[in-house]
Design an enzyme around this catalytic site. Structure first.
Site, mmCIF file in Angstrom:
data_model
loop_
_atom_site.group_PDB
_atom_site.id
_atom_site.type_symbol
_atom_site.label_atom_id
_atom_site.label_comp_id
_atom_site.label_asym_id
_atom_site.label_seq_id
_atom_site.Cartn_x
_atom_site.Cartn_y
_atom_site.Cartn_z
ATOM 1 N N LYS A 52 0.833 -1.210 0.000
ATOM 2 C CA LYS A 52 0.000 0.000 0.000
ATOM 3 C C LYS A 52 0.869 1.261 0.000
ATOM 4 O O LYS A 52 0.598 2.207 -0.744
ATOM 5 C CB LYS A 52 -0.906 0.001 1.236
ATOM 6 C CG LYS A 52 -1.985 -1.051 1.215
ATOM 7 C CD LYS A 52 -2.745 -1.047 2.530
ATOM 8 C CE LYS A 52 -3.833 -2.092 2.573
ATOM 9 N NZ LYS A 52 -4.567 -2.066 3.855
ATOM 10 N N ALA A 68 -0.549 0.885 6.159
ATOM 11 C CA ALA A 68 -0.872 -0.011 7.277
ATOM 12 C C ALA A 68 -1.900 -1.038 6.837
ATOM 13 O O ALA A 68 -2.704 -0.786 5.937
ATOM 14 C CB ALA A 68 -1.387 0.786 8.465
ATOM 15 N N ASP A 69 -1.861 -2.181 7.499
ATOM 16 C CA ASP A 69 -2.856 -3.212 7.250
ATOM 17 C C ASP A 69 -3.092 -3.971 8.543
ATOM 18 O O ASP A 69 -2.148 -4.237 9.290
ATOM 19 C CB ASP A 69 -2.399 -4.183 6.155
ATOM 20 C CG ASP A 69 -3.531 -5.074 5.716
ATOM 21 O OD1 ASP A 69 -4.398 -4.598 4.957
ATOM 22 O OD2 ASP A 69 -3.578 -6.244 6.152
ATOM 23 N N THR A 70 -4.348 -4.311 8.801
ATOM 24 C CA THR A 70 -4.726 -5.017 10.030
ATOM 25 C C THR A 70 -5.482 -6.285 9.673
ATOM 26 O O THR A 70 -6.355 -6.269 8.802
ATOM 27 C CB THR A 70 -5.614 -4.116 10.912
ATOM 28 O OG1 THR A 70 -4.901 -2.910 11.214
ATOM 29 C CG2 THR A 70 -5.985 -4.813 12.218
ATOM 30 N N GLY A 105 0.387 -4.340 10.466
ATOM 31 C CA GLY A 105 1.684 -4.064 9.858
ATOM 32 C C GLY A 105 1.724 -2.612 9.443
ATOM 33 O O GLY A 105 0.709 -2.055 9.013
#
Length: 192
Positions: A52, A68-70, A105
């Site tokens: 991203k 960010a990624d969750t 992340g």
């Protein structure tokens, strides 16, 4: 000074960065968020965060980008965002009365360097009755959230306890992110 850009349309991540009093703008990423099911949750979130951030960086190479990624993980199974009511119900039934892990992340990219990391928080859910799940799905809250719940909203009613960073569960481990941004300190414009 370089502009800081959040590569996310998440209102929760925006709110957290505002809480840290950072000056930033938003440019959403349009990358494919699919991942290899054989990878570990920490690998998945870091790779997606980098993907991203890189996507937005290609359009803003003179800026510092935060991606960010969750995801939610239970018994080794990775739960992303539900596609429909049925998937939301399956996920919430799976989480009911059990512990699960939330991974976020984060990737910070500039033309000088890239930093990436992840945080993990263990969340314990109370046992959920079918009426709890049906009512929650009816609220519409589960549909843009990993694991089908938002701890900062009505989903808080399902949480018995957490071990780790609360903000990580919301979608951005704020303290760690701000500490990592200090490595870019000389580049970032702050609010007056």
């Amino acid at each position: 000074m370089k502009k800081l850009i959040l590569a996310s349309g998440s209102p929760r991540r925006k709110q957290l960065l505002e809480q840290a009093q950072l000056e930033f703008s938003i440019s959403t990423s349009s990358v494919d968020e699919s991942f290899n099911q054989t990878e570990t949750p920490d690998q998945v979130v870091e790779q997606l965060a980098k993907r991203k951030a890189r996507d937005v960086f290609l359009r803003h190479e003179d800026c510092i980008i935060i991606g960010a990624d969750t995801i939610v993980s239970i018994n080794g199974e990775i739960l992303g965002k539900p596609n429909n009511e049925e998937e939301a119900k399956e996920m919430l039934c799976l989480l009911s009365g059990k512990n699960h892990e939330v991974y976020t992340g984060v990737a910070i990219i500039s033309d000088e360097k890239t930093v990436s990391f992840h945080e993990r928080t263990i969340v314990s859910f109370l046992p959920l009755e079918e009426s709890d799940i049906e009512s929650y799905i009816g609220s519409g809250e589960p549909f843009d959230k990993a694991g089908s719940y938002g701890i900062q909203g009505l989903g808080a009613l399902f949480v018995n306890k957490i071990d780790g960073c609360y903000f990580n569960v919301v979608g951005l481990p704020l303290a760690r992110t701000v500490r990592e941004l200090k490595n870019f300190q000389h580049l970032i414009r702050h609010r007056e």
